[in-house]
Scaffold this motif. Structure first.
Motif, mmCIF file in Angstrom:
data_model
loop_
_atom_site.group_PDB
_atom_site.id
_atom_site.type_symbol
_atom_site.label_atom_id
_atom_site.label_comp_id
_atom_site.label_asym_id
_atom_site.label_seq_id
_atom_site.Cartn_x
_atom_site.Cartn_y
_atom_site.Cartn_z
ATOM 1 N N LEU A 22 0.761 -1.213 -0.012
ATOM 2 C CA LEU A 22 -0.108 -0.059 -0.074
ATOM 3 C C LEU A 22 0.742 1.177 0.031
ATOM 4 O O LEU A 22 0.423 2.365 -0.442
ATOM 5 C CB LEU A 22 -0.915 0.097 1.102
ATOM 6 N N TRP A 23 1.905 1.373 0.759
ATOM 7 C CA TRP A 23 3.062 2.353 0.562
ATOM 8 C C TRP A 23 3.449 2.695 -0.795
ATOM 9 O O TRP A 23 3.604 4.090 -1.103
ATOM 10 C CB TRP A 23 4.048 1.995 1.527
ATOM 11 N N ARG A 24 3.507 1.579 -1.490
ATOM 12 C CA ARG A 24 4.073 1.730 -3.089
ATOM 13 C C ARG A 24 3.042 2.162 -3.767
ATOM 14 O O ARG A 24 3.225 2.210 -5.060
ATOM 15 C CB ARG A 24 4.545 0.463 -3.395
ATOM 16 N N LEU A 25 1.547 2.097 -3.777
ATOM 17 C CA LEU A 25 0.528 2.778 -4.371
ATOM 18 C C LEU A 25 0.945 3.730 -5.583
ATOM 19 O O LEU A 25 0.722 3.466 -6.583
ATOM 20 C CB LEU A 25 -0.659 2.833 -3.914
ATOM 21 N N PRO A 26 1.526 5.026 -4.758
ATOM 22 C CA PRO A 26 1.885 6.155 -5.756
ATOM 23 C C PRO A 26 2.667 5.802 -6.984
ATOM 24 O O PRO A 26 2.767 6.076 -8.253
ATOM 25 C CB PRO A 26 2.156 7.225 -4.918
ATOM 26 N N LEU A 27 3.593 4.865 -6.429
ATOM 27 C CA LEU A 27 4.795 4.403 -7.227
ATOM 28 C C LEU A 27 4.547 3.517 -8.285
ATOM 29 O O LEU A 27 4.822 3.461 -9.546
ATOM 30 C CB LEU A 27 5.971 3.540 -6.497
ATOM 31 N N LEU A 28 3.604 2.597 -7.962
ATOM 32 C CA LEU A 28 3.034 1.680 -8.875
ATOM 33 C C LEU A 28 1.778 2.383 -9.881
ATOM 34 O O LEU A 28 1.524 1.873 -10.991
ATOM 35 C CB LEU A 28 2.002 0.426 -8.241
#
Length: 209
Positions: free
Chosen positions: A165-171
């Motif tokens: 979830l922390w990586r959602l912007p990156l994804l």
């Protein structure tokens, strides 16, 4: 890493960008383990790592004579080695359910994330992004049922979910407003935990600037 409260002589070879390394760092911080975290560039690994790990892979955890090189095995080992606070349930049925949930997270979500981050096939990346987004939308109500993922307490399952979830912007994943609100409350609880904040690498901090 965060505050050290327990004596240990561990070394953790970590990829600061990898969600698999991140999940182990959350457990280490949650347990307050004294550990030397070595941030390794996956494209420039130290020779020492190949000597320790037959796959020359990250993450790798060294605890005296023991070398572990699979993230979930590391997490369960740390939970047994440092039993407080417990991250796996006490009873066998509940423990099995937690392990099954970790397996489902791997099959249902981590494989999508790995494709998005690592594949050179643009069509495969877009397909994975779409399917991961749809899965999160379908799962969103579960995040709102209990304080943590299908649990009243923070568990090892949350340690697997939080890095994704922390990586959602990156994804490049954005959710509809309704589902975003359901998941945001859960994320807020996780991301405010001292252990989570202590677990973040420099690269991970930059993912949500």
């Amino acid at each position: 890493m965060g505050v050290v409260t327990k004596r240990s002589s561990m070394t953790f070879f970590s990829d600061g960008q990898s969600h698999y390394s991140h999940r182990v760092r959350i457990v280490l911080a949650e347990k307050g383990v004294a550990v030397d975290v070595i941030d390794v560039d996956p494209d420039n690994k130290p020779e020492e790592l190949a000597d320790l790990n037959p796959y020359n892979a990250l993450p790798t955890l060294v605890d005296r004579e023991l070398v572990l090189y699979e993230a979930n095995i590391m997490m369960e080992y740390l939970d047994e080695r440092f039993p407080h606070p417990p991250l796996l349930p006490v009873y066998p049925v509940a423990r099995a359910q937690s392990r099954l949930m970790m397996h489902r997270i791997q099959k249902d979500w981590c494989d999508f994330v790995d494709t998005i981050l690592l594949s050179k096939d643009e069509a495969a990346v877009e397909k994975a992004r779409k399917e991961f987004r749809e899965s999160l939308i379908a799962t969103a109500p579960i995040f709102n049922e209990k304080p943590y993922f299908m649990s009243e307490e923070f568990t090892i399952v949350d340690c697997c979910v939080a890095p994704l979830l922390w990586r959602l912007p990156l994804l490049g994943i954005e959710l509809p407003e309704k589902q975003e609100k359901l998941i945001d409350a859960y994320m807020d609880r996780l991301f405010k935990r001292e252990s989570f904040k202590a677990s973040l690498s420099d690269a991970e901090l930059e993912m949500r600037i």
